[in-house]
Scaffold this active site. Structure first.
Site, PDB file in Angstrom:
ATOM      1  N   ASN A  33       0.863  -1.177   0.000  1.00 52.29           N
ATOM      2  CA  ASN A  33       0.000   0.000   0.000  1.00 52.29           C
ATOM      3  C   ASN A  33       0.904   1.233   0.000  1.00 52.29           C
ATOM      4  O   ASN A  33       1.434   1.623   1.033  1.00 52.29           O
ATOM      5  CB  ASN A  33      -0.908  -0.024   1.245  1.00 52.29           C
ATOM      6  CG  ASN A  33      -1.785   1.210   1.338  1.00 52.29           C
ATOM      7  OD1 ASN A  33      -1.822   2.033   0.415  1.00 52.29           O
ATOM      8  ND2 ASN A  33      -2.492   1.362   2.451  1.00 52.29           N
ATOM      9  N   TRP A  34       1.061   1.804  -1.193  1.00 49.72           N
ATOM     10  CA  TRP A  34       1.981   2.947  -1.326  1.00 49.72           C
ATOM     11  C   TRP A  34       1.405   4.243  -0.778  1.00 49.72           C
ATOM     12  O   TRP A  34       2.055   5.291  -0.831  1.00 49.72           O
ATOM     13  CB  TRP A  34       2.383   3.125  -2.806  1.00 49.72           C
ATOM     14  CG  TRP A  34       3.346   2.092  -3.294  1.00 49.72           C
ATOM     15  CD1 TRP A  34       3.971   1.133  -2.540  1.00 49.72           C
ATOM     16  CD2 TRP A  34       3.820   1.900  -4.644  1.00 49.72           C
ATOM     17  NE1 TRP A  34       4.802   0.362  -3.323  1.00 49.72           N
ATOM     18  CE2 TRP A  34       4.728   0.812  -4.617  1.00 49.72           C
ATOM     19  CE3 TRP A  34       3.564   2.535  -5.855  1.00 49.72           C
ATOM     20  CZ2 TRP A  34       5.370   0.354  -5.769  1.00 49.72           C
ATOM     21  CZ3 TRP A  34       4.206   2.084  -7.000  1.00 49.72           C
ATOM     22  CH2 TRP A  34       5.100   1.011  -6.957  1.00 49.72           C
ATOM     23  N   LYS A  35       0.167   4.200  -0.306  1.00 48.71           N
ATOM     24  CA  LYS A  35      -0.476   5.393   0.262  1.00 48.71           C
ATOM     25  C   LYS A  35      -0.205   6.603  -0.644  1.00 48.71           C
ATOM     26  O   LYS A  35      -0.298   6.485  -1.865  1.00 48.71           O
ATOM     27  CB  LYS A  35       0.007   5.616   1.705  1.00 48.71           C
ATOM     28  CG  LYS A  35      -0.205   4.361   2.575  1.00 48.71           C
ATOM     29  CD  LYS A  35      -0.031   4.582   4.043  1.00 48.71           C
ATOM     30  CE  LYS A  35      -0.269   3.272   4.793  1.00 48.71           C
ATOM     31  NZ  LYS A  35      -0.280   3.417   6.223  1.00 48.71           N
TER      32      LYS A  35
ATOM     33  N   HIS B 197      -9.722   1.292   4.925  1.00 45.02           N
ATOM     34  CA  HIS B 197      -8.425   1.526   5.577  1.00 45.02           C
ATOM     35  C   HIS B 197      -8.607   2.515   6.722  1.00 45.02           C
ATOM     36  O   HIS B 197      -9.405   3.455   6.624  1.00 45.02           O
ATOM     37  CB  HIS B 197      -7.410   2.060   4.564  1.00 45.02           C
ATOM     38  CG  HIS B 197      -6.020   2.043   5.118  1.00 45.02           C
ATOM     39  ND1 HIS B 197      -5.552   3.030   5.954  1.00 45.02           N
ATOM     40  CD2 HIS B 197      -5.022   1.129   5.003  1.00 45.02           C
ATOM     41  CE1 HIS B 197      -4.308   2.723   6.318  1.00 45.02           C
ATOM     42  NE2 HIS B 197      -3.959   1.586   5.749  1.00 45.02           N
TER      43      HIS B 197
ATOM     44  N   GLU C 100      -5.496  -4.704  10.726  1.00 45.89           N
ATOM     45  CA  GLU C 100      -4.491  -3.659  10.896  1.00 45.89           C
ATOM     46  C   GLU C 100      -4.823  -2.861  12.154  1.00 45.89           C
ATOM     47  O   GLU C 100      -5.599  -1.891  12.088  1.00 45.89           O
ATOM     48  CB  GLU C 100      -4.489  -2.703   9.701  1.00 45.89           C
ATOM     49  CG  GLU C 100      -4.139  -3.335   8.385  1.00 45.89           C
ATOM     50  CD  GLU C 100      -3.553  -2.305   7.402  1.00 45.89           C
ATOM     51  OE1 GLU C 100      -2.394  -2.468   7.031  1.00 45.89           O
ATOM     52  OE2 GLU C 100      -4.251  -1.349   7.056  1.00 45.89           O
TER      53      GLU C 100
ATOM     54  N   GLY D 140       2.180   2.722  11.085  1.00 45.26           N
ATOM     55  CA  GLY D 140       3.104   3.850  11.005  1.00 45.26           C
ATOM     56  C   GLY D 140       3.759   4.232  12.322  1.00 45.26           C
ATOM     57  O   GLY D 140       4.319   5.309  12.447  1.00 45.26           O
TER      58      GLY D 140
ATOM     59  N   SER E 102       3.263  -1.629  10.577  1.00 44.19           N
ATOM     60  CA  SER E 102       4.709  -1.598  10.821  1.00 44.19           C
ATOM     61  C   SER E 102       5.433  -2.886  10.433  1.00 44.19           C
ATOM     62  O   SER E 102       6.408  -3.268  11.077  1.00 44.19           O
ATOM     63  CB  SER E 102       4.991  -1.241  12.288  1.00 44.19           C
ATOM     64  OG  SER E 102       4.502   0.054  12.564  1.00 44.19           O
TER      65      SER E 102
ATOM     66  N   GLY F  60       2.816  -0.879   4.505  1.00 50.22           N
ATOM     67  CA  GLY F  60       2.724   0.541   4.175  1.00 50.22           C
ATOM     68  C   GLY F  60       4.082   1.123   3.838  1.00 50.22           C
ATOM     69  O   GLY F  60       4.639   0.848   2.776  1.00 50.22           O
TER      70      GLY F  60
HETATM   71  P1  13P Z   1       2.764   0.850   7.868  1.00 52.03           P
HETATM   72  O1  13P Z   1       3.362  -0.431   7.306  1.00 52.03           O
HETATM   73  O2  13P Z   1       3.448   2.076   7.381  1.00 52.03           O
HETATM   74  O3  13P Z   1       2.632   0.772   9.354  1.00 52.03           O
HETATM   75  O4  13P Z   1       1.278   0.938   7.290  1.00 52.03           O
HETATM   76  C1  13P Z   1       0.446  -0.167   7.367  1.00 52.03           C
HETATM   77  C2  13P Z   1      -0.740   0.116   6.556  1.00 52.03           C
HETATM   78  O5  13P Z   1      -1.521   0.998   6.874  1.00 52.03           O
HETATM   79  C3  13P Z   1      -0.940  -0.676   5.343  1.00 52.03           C
HETATM   80  O6  13P Z   1      -2.205  -0.478   4.812  1.00 52.03           O
END
Ligand code: 13P
Length: 245
Positions: free
Chosen positions: A8-10, A92, A161, A167, A207, A228
């Site tokens: 998930n590249w956000k 999400h 999640e 994060g 994470s 993420g």
């Molecule tokens: P992180 O891996 O940055 O904690 O994010 C997880 C996430 O939200 C994946 O959708």
């Protein structure tokens, strides 16, 4: 079963940075051919990423979110059929908190996605406050209450999640994830036939990185990861995949 890695590249990578990432994938084809990978770029980069990946058809490309509507006067938004994709993420926690999406909206998105694409990822998970109040299962029940009675023959991925792990560098313990995944597994078993259950996968996200992935992958019931920040950095994502060989 080989674990599935969903990146998930956000909003981390713009179009050029997404293409740079893909060219690194193409130079390391072997690693990416031997793993199951799904990539969720920004909407604006989906088309370019898909074209650049056309010779690596084992990598699925998806949308990070979709609108509640299929088309219409919704300035700036994107419906699930606005572009051909393999998958879509709905619910999400960043959509739930930043965009104030409630269960009703997520249900609509889930239905649209299940009607349209091969696989849909539904994200669920409790906040730190809810965990402290011992409300995790109550929250999961609410978030799972939107599951439809049929999946239209499509794949559903339920990604657990915990919001407090996203994060933050805090990874939920294996025992904790195990307990939650068994809870989710029991919940879906009471809803669906074995045939439908065979189309449902359970993921963990929060994470996940090269240091945590090996131990996490020993958790029973876990089919894959939703990654993420570590998925948007080629070296980090490559190291995660290398750990799984
Ligand atoms: P992180 O891996 O940055 O904690 O994010 C997880 C996430 O939200 C994946 O959708």
């Amino acid at each position: 079963m080989n674990k599935i890695f969903a990146a998930n590249w956000k909003m981390y990578l713009n179009e050029q940075e997404s293409l740079d990432f893909v060219s690194k994938i193409l130079s390391n084809k072997h690693l990416f051919l031997s793993n199951k990978v799904m990539i969720f770029p920004s909407h604006t980069a989906i088309s370019s990423v898909k074209s650049a990946l056309q010779n690596l058809s084992n990598i699925q490309v998806g949308m990070q979110d979709c609108d509640i509507e299929m088309s219409g006067a919704v300035t700036g938004s994107n419906s699930i059929n606005s572009i051909f994709v393999d998958s879509c993420i709905v619910g999400h926690s960043e959509r739930r908190t930043i965009f104030k999406e409630d269960e009703k909206m997520i249900k609509q998105k889930l239905e649209n996605s299940l009607k349209t694409v091969k696989s849909t990822i539904l994200c669920i998970g409790e906040t730190l406050e809810e965990k402290k109040q011992d409300e995790t299962f109550k929250i999961l029940d609410k978030q799972l209450s939107i599951l439809p009675s049929t999946l239209n023959g499509k794949k559903l991925i339920i990604a657990y999640e915990p919001v407090w792990a996203i994060g933050t560098g805090l990874v939920a313990s294996n025992d904790y994830i195990k307990e939650v995944l068994s809870y989710i597994n029991n919940a879906i078993k009471s809803l669906y036939s074995d045939e439908i259950l065979s189309n449902i996968n359970l993921f963990y996200g929060g994470s996940v990185n090269e240091s945590s992935v090996e131990s996490l992958s020993t958790i029973p019931l876990l089919d894959g990861f939703l990654v993420g920040s570590a998925s948007a950095d080629f070296k980090k994502f490559e190291n995660i995949l290398k750990k799984m060989r």
